[in-house]
Enzyme design. Structure first.
Site, PDB file in Angstrom:
ATOM      1  N   CYS A 177       0.496   3.343   3.446  1.00 41.66           N
ATOM      2  CA  CYS A 177       0.916   2.841   4.764  1.00 41.66           C
ATOM      3  C   CYS A 177       2.242   3.484   5.194  1.00 41.66           C
ATOM      4  O   CYS A 177       3.073   3.834   4.352  1.00 41.66           O
ATOM      5  CB  CYS A 177       1.064   1.314   4.731  1.00 41.66           C
ATOM      6  SG  CYS A 177      -0.488   0.422   4.984  1.00 41.66           S
ATOM      7  N   HIS A 204      -4.119   0.466   7.988  1.00 41.27           N
ATOM      8  CA  HIS A 204      -4.646   0.205   6.645  1.00 41.27           C
ATOM      9  C   HIS A 204      -6.102  -0.269   6.676  1.00 41.27           C
ATOM     10  O   HIS A 204      -6.858  -0.049   5.729  1.00 41.27           O
ATOM     11  CB  HIS A 204      -3.762  -0.866   5.997  1.00 41.27           C
ATOM     12  CG  HIS A 204      -4.084  -1.186   4.576  1.00 41.27           C
ATOM     13  ND1 HIS A 204      -3.748  -0.353   3.524  1.00 41.27           N
ATOM     14  CD2 HIS A 204      -4.715  -2.252   4.007  1.00 41.27           C
ATOM     15  CE1 HIS A 204      -4.145  -0.894   2.366  1.00 41.27           C
ATOM     16  NE2 HIS A 204      -4.740  -2.048   2.635  1.00 41.27           N
ATOM     17  N   CYS A 215       0.842  -1.210   0.000  1.00 42.26           N
ATOM     18  CA  CYS A 215       0.000   0.000   0.000  1.00 42.26           C
ATOM     19  C   CYS A 215       0.872   1.253   0.000  1.00 42.26           C
ATOM     20  O   CYS A 215       1.741   1.413   0.861  1.00 42.26           O
ATOM     21  CB  CYS A 215      -0.898  -0.008   1.236  1.00 42.26           C
ATOM     22  SG  CYS A 215      -1.709   1.571   1.525  1.00 42.26           S
ATOM     23  N   ASN A 233     -13.630   9.934  -1.195  1.00 40.47           N
ATOM     24  CA  ASN A 233     -14.291   8.858  -1.931  1.00 40.47           C
ATOM     25  C   ASN A 233     -14.075   7.596  -1.125  1.00 40.47           C
ATOM     26  O   ASN A 233     -12.935   7.163  -0.953  1.00 40.47           O
ATOM     27  CB  ASN A 233     -13.677   8.674  -3.324  1.00 40.47           C
ATOM     28  CG  ASN A 233     -13.991   9.835  -4.245  1.00 40.47           C
ATOM     29  OD1 ASN A 233     -15.094  10.373  -4.209  1.00 40.47           O
ATOM     30  ND2 ASN A 233     -13.025  10.220  -5.075  1.00 40.47           N
ATOM     31  N   HIS A 259      -8.480   7.421   3.631  1.00 46.50           N
ATOM     32  CA  HIS A 259      -7.926   8.718   3.213  1.00 46.50           C
ATOM     33  C   HIS A 259      -8.968   9.541   2.476  1.00 46.50           C
ATOM     34  O   HIS A 259      -9.950   9.016   1.955  1.00 46.50           O
ATOM     35  CB  HIS A 259      -6.710   8.516   2.317  1.00 46.50           C
ATOM     36  CG  HIS A 259      -7.047   8.028   0.929  1.00 46.50           C
ATOM     37  ND1 HIS A 259      -7.440   6.720   0.674  1.00 46.50           N
ATOM     38  CD2 HIS A 259      -7.066   8.653  -0.269  1.00 46.50           C
ATOM     39  CE1 HIS A 259      -7.675   6.568  -0.624  1.00 46.50           C
ATOM     40  NE2 HIS A 259      -7.463   7.732  -1.225  1.00 46.50           N
ATOM     41  N   GLN A 284      -9.135  13.623   0.222  1.00 50.82           N
ATOM     42  CA  GLN A 284      -8.312  14.486  -0.615  1.00 50.82           C
ATOM     43  C   GLN A 284      -8.707  15.938  -0.385  1.00 50.82           C
ATOM     44  O   GLN A 284      -9.756  16.234   0.185  1.00 50.82           O
ATOM     45  CB  GLN A 284      -8.512  14.157  -2.094  1.00 50.82           C
ATOM     46  CG  GLN A 284      -8.234  12.715  -2.464  1.00 50.82           C
ATOM     47  CD  GLN A 284      -8.198  12.497  -3.975  1.00 50.82           C
ATOM     48  OE1 GLN A 284      -7.621  13.293  -4.713  1.00 50.82           O
ATOM     49  NE2 GLN A 284      -8.801  11.420  -4.433  1.00 50.82           N
ATOM     50  N   HIS A 303      -7.049   2.007   2.131  1.00 54.22           N
ATOM     51  CA  HIS A 303      -6.417   2.714   3.260  1.00 54.22           C
ATOM     52  C   HIS A 303      -7.197   4.018   3.494  1.00 54.22           C
ATOM     53  O   HIS A 303      -7.390   4.792   2.565  1.00 54.22           O
ATOM     54  CB  HIS A 303      -4.950   3.009   2.939  1.00 54.22           C
ATOM     55  CG  HIS A 303      -4.169   3.389   4.149  1.00 54.22           C
ATOM     56  ND1 HIS A 303      -3.120   2.651   4.642  1.00 54.22           N
ATOM     57  CD2 HIS A 303      -4.311   4.432   5.000  1.00 54.22           C
ATOM     58  CE1 HIS A 303      -2.647   3.235   5.729  1.00 54.22           C
ATOM     59  NE2 HIS A 303      -3.361   4.321   5.969  1.00 54.22           N
ATOM     60  N   SER A 337      -9.372   4.037  -5.080  1.00 51.29           N
ATOM     61  CA  SER A 337      -8.496   2.984  -5.587  1.00 51.29           C
ATOM     62  C   SER A 337      -7.654   2.344  -4.484  1.00 51.29           C
ATOM     63  O   SER A 337      -6.827   1.493  -4.762  1.00 51.29           O
ATOM     64  CB  SER A 337      -7.608   3.536  -6.705  1.00 51.29           C
ATOM     65  OG  SER A 337      -7.004   4.743  -6.300  1.00 51.29           O
TER      66      SER A 337
HETATM   67  O1  LIG Z   1      -7.589  10.614  -7.169  1.00 53.94           O
HETATM   68  P1  LIG Z   1      -8.116   9.217  -7.146  1.00 53.94           P
HETATM   69  O2  LIG Z   1      -8.626   8.795  -5.792  1.00 53.94           O
HETATM   70  O3  LIG Z   1      -7.153   8.210  -7.713  1.00 53.94           O
HETATM   71  O4  LIG Z   1      -9.367   9.239  -8.142  1.00 53.94           O
HETATM   72  C1  LIG Z   1     -10.706   9.272  -7.796  1.00 53.94           C
HETATM   73  O5  LIG Z   1     -11.143  10.558  -7.336  1.00 53.94           O
HETATM   74  C2  LIG Z   1     -11.042  11.623  -8.292  1.00 53.94           C
HETATM   75  C3  LIG Z   1     -11.640  12.873  -7.679  1.00 53.94           C
HETATM   76  O6  LIG Z   1     -13.006  12.717  -7.364  1.00 53.94           O
HETATM   77  C4  LIG Z   1     -11.730  11.285  -9.609  1.00 53.94           C
HETATM   78  O7  LIG Z   1     -11.425  12.266 -10.567  1.00 53.94           O
HETATM   79  C5  LIG Z   1     -11.278   9.915 -10.135  1.00 53.94           C
HETATM   80  O8  LIG Z   1     -12.018   9.575 -11.278  1.00 53.94           O
HETATM   81  C6  LIG Z   1     -11.495   8.883  -9.034  1.00 53.94           C
HETATM   82  O9  LIG Z   1     -11.077   7.596  -9.486  1.00 53.94           O
END
Ligand SMILES: O=P(O)(O)O[C@H]1O[C@H](CO)[C@@H](O)[C@H](O)[C@H]1O
Ligand SMILES: O=P(O)(O)O[C@H]1O[C@H](CO)[C@@H](O)[C@H](O)[C@H]1O
Lengths: 373, 373
Positions: free
Chosen positions: A55, A116, A52, A156, A169, A171, A167, A164
């Site tokens: 981590c 994780h 990961c 997300n 998190h 943004q 873990h 993806s």
């Molecule tokens: O940045 P990450 O987590 O890889 O990506 C994810 O969040 C982003 C922001 O919402 C999107 O644009 C991506 O399509 C999604 O896969």
């Protein structure tokens, strides 16, 4: 004629933040589902995964190694959607219908915990408090930088929401322009603040005593209770009247006007951590799974700068709120698709917001993974 | 300073139909994908599936049996999102911020072909012509009914776009109000039609000689060619300047102003079938899979009523066009997620519209399943 019943008759509701309608078709939830089945979220994750990139101690795409951090950690996204200002100026587009605007900024990754295998609903209140402090720190730090006009913090959660890496998190994307959706919301709030026809109520008022649409709305919902999921002294979590996602939640302060995370008192932070914990635990318990969602924090675009005299007070209409948009509809494997009709015409939902709130109110606040022990 | 390069530098573009921006981050397409992998679409489907509720002769949820139809067939959705007018009137909501509007109408299922294993790109041009006739028939029939103000024809193709049955079919939802997105588009077209500052060009004009934004846009793109995928005498298929979905296509007539499907000449229908075939074959060939998308037809909300003298000519600004919103980004199994940032702030894309158009232009117009034979 038959009297109108919002749990039986199709109707549409208006979202005064985005100025969009949602079509509510409560009778439609009886339809059998023959379509795509979502893969289960991973269970039995290790506390540390050597592969990961989030981590502690592991290497990321850039080659850089994460520190042996405890609790939270923040770093610049290795695949940032925007790069730091200043960037080159975009040339004029070849036709008046075509417009290009440069967009610069920074994308940060905010790790919620060193373990994780955890998620927000499985953190202690103290650990959640550290996540809140990290949000505040990033919002202040990015919002103070030259050329940054807006900071969007979001999470997300779950692979079906494009995450993806399990873990825990979120943004933060900081930008040189205010993006479409918050710009629309701020415009709606401003229109309301400048509307002399708004009847006085006992709701808190915004800056300079002007009406605040979200303070008014929160105040009404706390009195009505029909869509409230949980509340405490400072915060209310409710399924909004105009919810699009099946179990959508709007989380906001109801006792006073709060433009941003920066203005939270210590008490309000403690009760903020508590209500985040309570709603995310209910989410997980609804279908006994790690409940996927996208969450976003809407607030004052950037913190007030030092010495800001409030010259832009007319535009200063934000009231802090969080949106949770979860896709699951009937079980851990059956989601609502917002596709053809929804993408081409109008949002549509299959259970009423009141029914969704009732379902969430019926969930326990003890996480199903702990109660099994 | 470095000159601006739209294939390298992040920027945002404006969509003059929806008044929303899209953030373009072309440098970001290099990011490795570690997230959800889409399940492959089913291959080797039988021509007839005894368990399919859309195949000829089979029973549906209502118990009713499909006829032994050839080519197309239309029936009322057994789980309609709206029910026929008139319905009960919704009572006034308990607060001015809460509004309810009744919504009635009809939901139809439009089967494209009797064979279970086909899709639009695998139909002959003659068979596609029958689908177009069916769209026209439903639009006329529903649009003539009392209380119907809008007919939305669309297709969800592929399980990742919420389609629950691979049998080739679309839908039509007819409604007692004009939904949010077409209402916004019509408003944008009306604003443009009434804008005296629009410079005269050689593009076709709308009704009463007023400027038509979409005629003007199509005309420009045909001259520019940078975003055109395919075109013929009457139609152009292009990746719009403001595309949100990776390989989004806007398909519209470029040679004259056409408000709706009803106004198509026989020649225009033939070339319509041909261009639908050419773009959907290219879509399937892009990643050698049955390419998922949501498609929708935007046009005059309902056909002109018999004897309509054009009294509402001021609002009559629609120019027929089709949107294709496909989610796949890099391969048959890697999609673009429009989630956290996109749901909370602004649409975001990872390859430029010009790059997407180039990729689609490079695809063959012989379907990969036929060329393999
Ligand atoms: O940045 P990450 O987590 O890889 O990506 C994810 O969040 C982003 C922001 O919402 C999107 O644009 C991506 O399509 C999604 O896969
Ligand atoms: O009617 P269907 O095909 O079962 O359902 C599909 O299309 C509808 C219209 O876009 C959506 O509301 C549903 O979420 C989707 O699964």
């Amino acid at each position: 004629a038959e009297p109108f019943d919002p749990t039986t008759h199709s109707h549409r509701r208006f979202n005064p933040l985005t100025n969009e309608h949602v079509l509510v078709s409560p009778h439609r939830s009886k339809r059998p589902w023959l379509g795509q089945i979502e893969a289960p979220q991973p269970v039995d994750l290790p506390a540390y995964d050597p592969k990961c990139y989030l981590c502690p101690g592991n290497a990321r795409a850039s080659g850089e190694k994460n520190g042996q951090y405890q609790n939270t950690s923040v770093f610049v996204n290795d695949y940032a959607a925007v790069l730091p200002p200043p960037g080159p100026i975009a040339p004029a587009a070849p036709h008046p219908l075509l417009t290009t605007q440069p967009m610069q900024g920074a994308c940060d990754v905010i790790i919620f915990h060193h373990r994780h295998d955890l998620t927000l609903p499985r953190l202690t209140l103290e650990e959640l408090g550290k996540v809140i402090e990290e949000w505040i720190r990033v919002y202040k730090m990015r919002g103070a930088q030259d050329g940054i006009k807006y900071v969007q913090i979001f999470e997300n959660k779950g692979s079906i929401m494009g995450c993806s890496n399990p873990h825990p998190h979120g943004q933060s994307w900081s930008l040189s322009e205010i993006p479409t959706i918050p710009a629309t919301e701020l415009q709606s709030l401003k229109r309301y603040a400048n509307n002399p026809d708004v009847a006085p109520s006992d709701a808190p008022r915004g800056l300079n005593g002007r009406p605040c649409m979200l303070c008014e709305y929160a105040n009404f919902e706390v009195q009505d209770q029909g869509r409230v999921v949980v509340q405490n002294e400072h915060w209310v979590a409710l399924v909004p009247w105009w919810a699009t996602w099946p179990f959508e939640i709007l989380l906001l302060p109801h006792h006073r006007h709060i433009p941003s995370l920066v203005e939270l008192t210590e008490d309000e932070k403690v009760s903020f951590a508590s209500i985040i914990s309570r709603i995310t635990i209910r989410y997980d318990n609804l279908f006994s799974c790690s409940f996927a969602y996208s969450m976003g924090i809407h607030q004052r675009p950037i913190p007030l700068k030092d010495g800001d005299s409030g010259a832009n007070a007319d535009d200063d209409v934000a009231h802090l709120h969080l949106h949770f948009f979860p896709p699951l509809l009937r079980s851990a494997s059956v989601r609502k698709f917002l596709v053809g009709f929804e993408l081409m015409a109008e949002a549509q939902r299959d259970i009423s917001p009141e029914q969704a709130a009732e379902r969430l109110r019926a969930c326990s606040e003890v996480h199903y993974m702990n109660s099994a022990a």
